[in-house]
Design a protein around this motif. Structure first.
Motif, mmCIF file in Angstrom:
data_model
loop_
_atom_site.group_PDB
_atom_site.id
_atom_site.type_symbol
_atom_site.label_atom_id
_atom_site.label_comp_id
_atom_site.label_asym_id
_atom_site.label_seq_id
_atom_site.Cartn_x
_atom_site.Cartn_y
_atom_site.Cartn_z
ATOM 1 N N ASP A 34 111.320 22.924 -90.615
ATOM 2 C CA ASP A 34 111.094 22.250 -91.894
ATOM 3 C C ASP A 34 112.443 21.973 -92.551
ATOM 4 O O ASP A 34 113.487 22.415 -92.058
ATOM 5 C CB ASP A 34 110.166 23.066 -92.810
ATOM 6 C CG ASP A 34 110.731 24.420 -93.214
ATOM 7 O OD1 ASP A 34 111.867 24.480 -93.732
ATOM 8 O OD2 ASP A 34 110.022 25.433 -93.027
ATOM 9 N N GLY A 35 112.408 21.253 -93.648
ATOM 10 C CA GLY A 35 113.646 20.851 -94.293
ATOM 11 C C GLY A 35 114.474 22.009 -94.810
ATOM 12 O O GLY A 35 115.706 22.025 -94.652
ATOM 13 N N GLN A 36 113.826 22.997 -95.422
ATOM 14 C CA GLN A 36 114.574 24.137 -95.942
ATOM 15 C C GLN A 36 115.199 24.957 -94.825
ATOM 16 O O GLN A 36 116.346 25.391 -94.916
ATOM 17 C CB GLN A 36 113.682 25.027 -96.814
ATOM 18 C CG GLN A 36 114.446 26.120 -97.526
ATOM 19 C CD GLN A 36 115.567 25.567 -98.405
ATOM 20 O OE1 GLN A 36 115.323 24.723 -99.270
ATOM 21 N NE2 GLN A 36 116.802 26.017 -98.170
ATOM 22 N N GLU A 37 114.455 25.144 -93.741
ATOM 23 C CA GLU A 37 114.996 25.867 -92.589
ATOM 24 C C GLU A 37 116.187 25.121 -92.010
ATOM 25 O O GLU A 37 117.166 25.732 -91.565
ATOM 26 C CB GLU A 37 113.892 26.030 -91.533
ATOM 27 C CG GLU A 37 114.191 27.045 -90.479
ATOM 28 C CD GLU A 37 113.015 27.252 -89.531
ATOM 29 O OE1 GLU A 37 113.249 27.202 -88.307
ATOM 30 O OE2 GLU A 37 111.882 27.460 -90.004
ATOM 31 N N THR A 38 116.138 23.805 -92.037
ATOM 32 C CA THR A 38 117.251 22.982 -91.555
ATOM 33 C C THR A 38 118.490 23.208 -92.404
ATOM 34 O O THR A 38 119.581 23.443 -91.878
ATOM 35 C CB THR A 38 116.855 21.495 -91.566
ATOM 36 O OG1 THR A 38 115.688 21.314 -90.764
ATOM 37 C CG2 THR A 38 117.985 20.620 -91.053
ATOM 38 N N LEU A 39 118.326 23.141 -93.719
ATOM 39 C CA LEU A 39 119.467 23.347 -94.615
ATOM 40 C C LEU A 39 120.036 24.757 -94.472
ATOM 41 O O LEU A 39 121.259 24.938 -94.470
ATOM 42 C CB LEU A 39 119.050 23.076 -96.061
ATOM 43 C CG LEU A 39 118.745 21.613 -96.380
ATOM 44 C CD1 LEU A 39 118.132 21.492 -97.776
ATOM 45 C CD2 LEU A 39 119.994 20.753 -96.254
ATOM 46 N N ASP A 40 119.159 25.750 -94.328
ATOM 47 C CA ASP A 40 119.611 27.129 -94.138
ATOM 48 C C ASP A 40 120.406 27.265 -92.845
ATOM 49 O O ASP A 40 121.465 27.910 -92.816
ATOM 50 C CB ASP A 40 118.423 28.090 -94.123
ATOM 51 C CG ASP A 40 117.728 28.207 -95.473
ATOM 52 O OD1 ASP A 40 118.302 27.782 -96.501
ATOM 53 O OD2 ASP A 40 116.586 28.713 -95.489
ATOM 54 N N ALA A 41 119.906 26.656 -91.772
ATOM 55 C CA ALA A 41 120.587 26.744 -90.472
ATOM 56 C C ALA A 41 121.962 26.076 -90.523
ATOM 57 O O ALA A 41 122.929 26.593 -89.970
ATOM 58 C CB ALA A 41 119.725 26.105 -89.386
#
Length: 119
Positions: A34-41
């Protein structure tokens, strides 16, 4: 040349297929659903390239691209939008936000490999 690639897509089948394909090409691969997981990664370890779906929960691909391009810290991160939204207006919007390339789904394997190599 080997690159670190983050594949961001909420479809597990696409994550599996693209992960296999990019690893077969010799790249180091991580995934996000998801988008938040992408930004976190990305904030944990910026990849060389993000293969970014547009339609994801918790932040869409446009939001992710906008956030990454707003920070000079991620200037070197290349972004390829990979999405079912294939209209010209969608492509122009993605490129205007700072995506380096745009591939419409369904896509040919060779198209993705060639695009990753060129970006």
């Amino acid at each position: 040349m080997s690159a670190s690639i983050l594949i961001a897509d909420d479809d597990p089948n696409i994550l599996l297929a693209l992960s296999y394909l990019m690893r077969r090409e010799g790249h180091d691969v991580r995934t996000a659903r998801d988008g938040q997981e992408t930004l976190d990664a990305v904030s944990q370890a910026a990849p060389d390239l993000v293969l970014l779906d547009l339609m994801m929960p918790k932040a869409n691909g446009y939001d992710v691209c906008r956030t990454l391009r707003a920070s000079r810290r991620y200037d070197a991160v290349r972004i390829i939008m990979l999405t079912a939204k294939g209209r010209e207006a969608d492509q122009l919007a993605g490129l205007a936000l700072g995506a380096d390339a745009y591939i419409s789904k369904p896509f040919a394997i060779g198209e993705v490999v060639d695009c990753v190599a060129s970006v």
